[in-house]
Design an enzyme around this catalytic site. Structure first.
Site: not given
Ligand code: PMV
Length: 318
Positions: A101, A104-107, A110-111, A152
């Site tokens: 997703p 949503a904080g699941l990377g 980056a992936a 990430d």
């Molecule tokens: O990409 P997210 O939503 O998992 O956020 C990464 C984590 C943070 O610490 C909020 C940002 C970062 O660059 O480390």
């Protein structure tokens, strides 16, 4: 030439989000159940340099030359071309898909970048080492927010649990015993940039209290590293609860995240917290493996749009 296919996992942050941007340690683990995929295939009849991109999930179908330079896919490709000193790639099609997703904080960002960079460099016959894949992905991550910590790109590139502190060599975490997490998605999209810049503003207004919170979170990450490495993952539960309380105080939780965190605890989780930038996105709960399906069900009943069960395992001995 056969098509080259590369996938990369999603990730969750177990401890230390936000504080990691300010130099404190954090812990993240890959989530292999959700993945980004890049497929590069040669177009034998295309003109050299012609790169055609298909990314159906973001409604993108375009030639690289027609994309703005700050498009994340374009930036990942041009990063590889510059890195390898290739002026014109053979004509090809790059197809990008993902089950992670977005926002949503699941990377997911980056992936997607890791998969593209690995697939495209392999297509050019010069597969890049992990360190360069991670560094190029970091450059793309900067598009999502101005000051990514680098956690990430690191965890997604190495696809192993990491203890990460800005500016220090990464440490791969090896847990001698397995432990299970349930991930619950609020379904609320939350761009990382927004939460990160809000925390930055609050930190500027009240440096002493935010530095204090970041210090506490850094200590929780250190304690969690010890618990994982010594094979005592049960200790992570209360550390996660404490980390969530710090994130609430930083102002990055939300009623929906708090509700899912509370639901998981009441349903028998050992501890729970939001994971990632917060405000929306996902929460995680540490659970005993046998009750993981019941906790996932409780989260879905409480309004989660998706629940994923994932296990952190001891490394394979080759
Ligand atoms: O990409 P997210 O939503 O998992 O956020 C990464 C984590 C943070 O610490 C909020 C940002 C970062 O660059 O480390």
């Amino acid at each position: 030439m056969p098509a080259i296919t590369v996938t990369a996992p999603g990730k969750i942050i177990l401890f230390g989000e936000h504080a990691v941007v300010y130099g404190r340690p954090a812990i993240a683990v890959p989530v292999s159940q959700v993945r980004a995929r890049a497929v590069v295939s040669a177009n034998p009849h295309g003109a050299p340099g012609d790169i055609y991109i298909q990314a159906p999930e973001v409604d993108l179908e375009a030639r690289l030359a027609d994309l703005p330079a700050e498009n994340p896919i374009a930036l990942a490709i041009s990063g590889v071309l510059v890195e390898l000193g290739v002026a014109r790639s053979p004509a090809c099609t790059l197809r990008v898909t993902s089950t992670i997703p977005v926002a949503a904080g699941l990377g997911s960002g980056a992936a997607v970048s890791v998969a593209i960079i690995r697939a495209f460099s392999a297509f050019l016959g010069k597969a890049l080492p992990d360190e360069r894949v991670s560094a190029l992905t970091y450059e793309v991550e900067k598009l999502h927010h101005g000051m990514p910590s680098g956690i990430d790109n690191t965890v997604v590139t190495y696809a192993l649990p990491v203890y990460f502190k800005r500016g220090e060599p990464i440490q791969i975490l090896r847990s001698p015993v397995r432990f299970t997490m349930v991930i619950g998605d609020t379904g609320i999209s939350s761009p990382t940039a927004l939460a990160v810049s809000d925390v930055h503003r609050a930190w500027q207004e009240n440096p002493a209290s935010y530095e204090g919170l970041f210090d506490v979170v850094g200590q929780l990450s250190q304690a969690a590293r010890r618990a994982i490495q010594s094979g005592q993952p049960d200790e992570l539960g209360s550390l996660m609860d404490k980390n969530h309380a710090c994130l609430q105080q930083m102002g990055v939780s939300s009623p929906e995240l708090d509700h899912l965190v509370e639901t998981a605890r009441l349903a028998g989780a050992q501890g729970a917290k939001l994971s990632g930038a917060g405000r929306g996105g996902n929460m995680i709960a540490l659970v005993k493996e046998n009750i993981a399906p019941a906790i996932a069900q409780a989260l879905l009943q409480a309004g989660a749009v998706r629940a994923i069960i994932t296990t952190v395992r001891p490394p394979r001995i080759h």
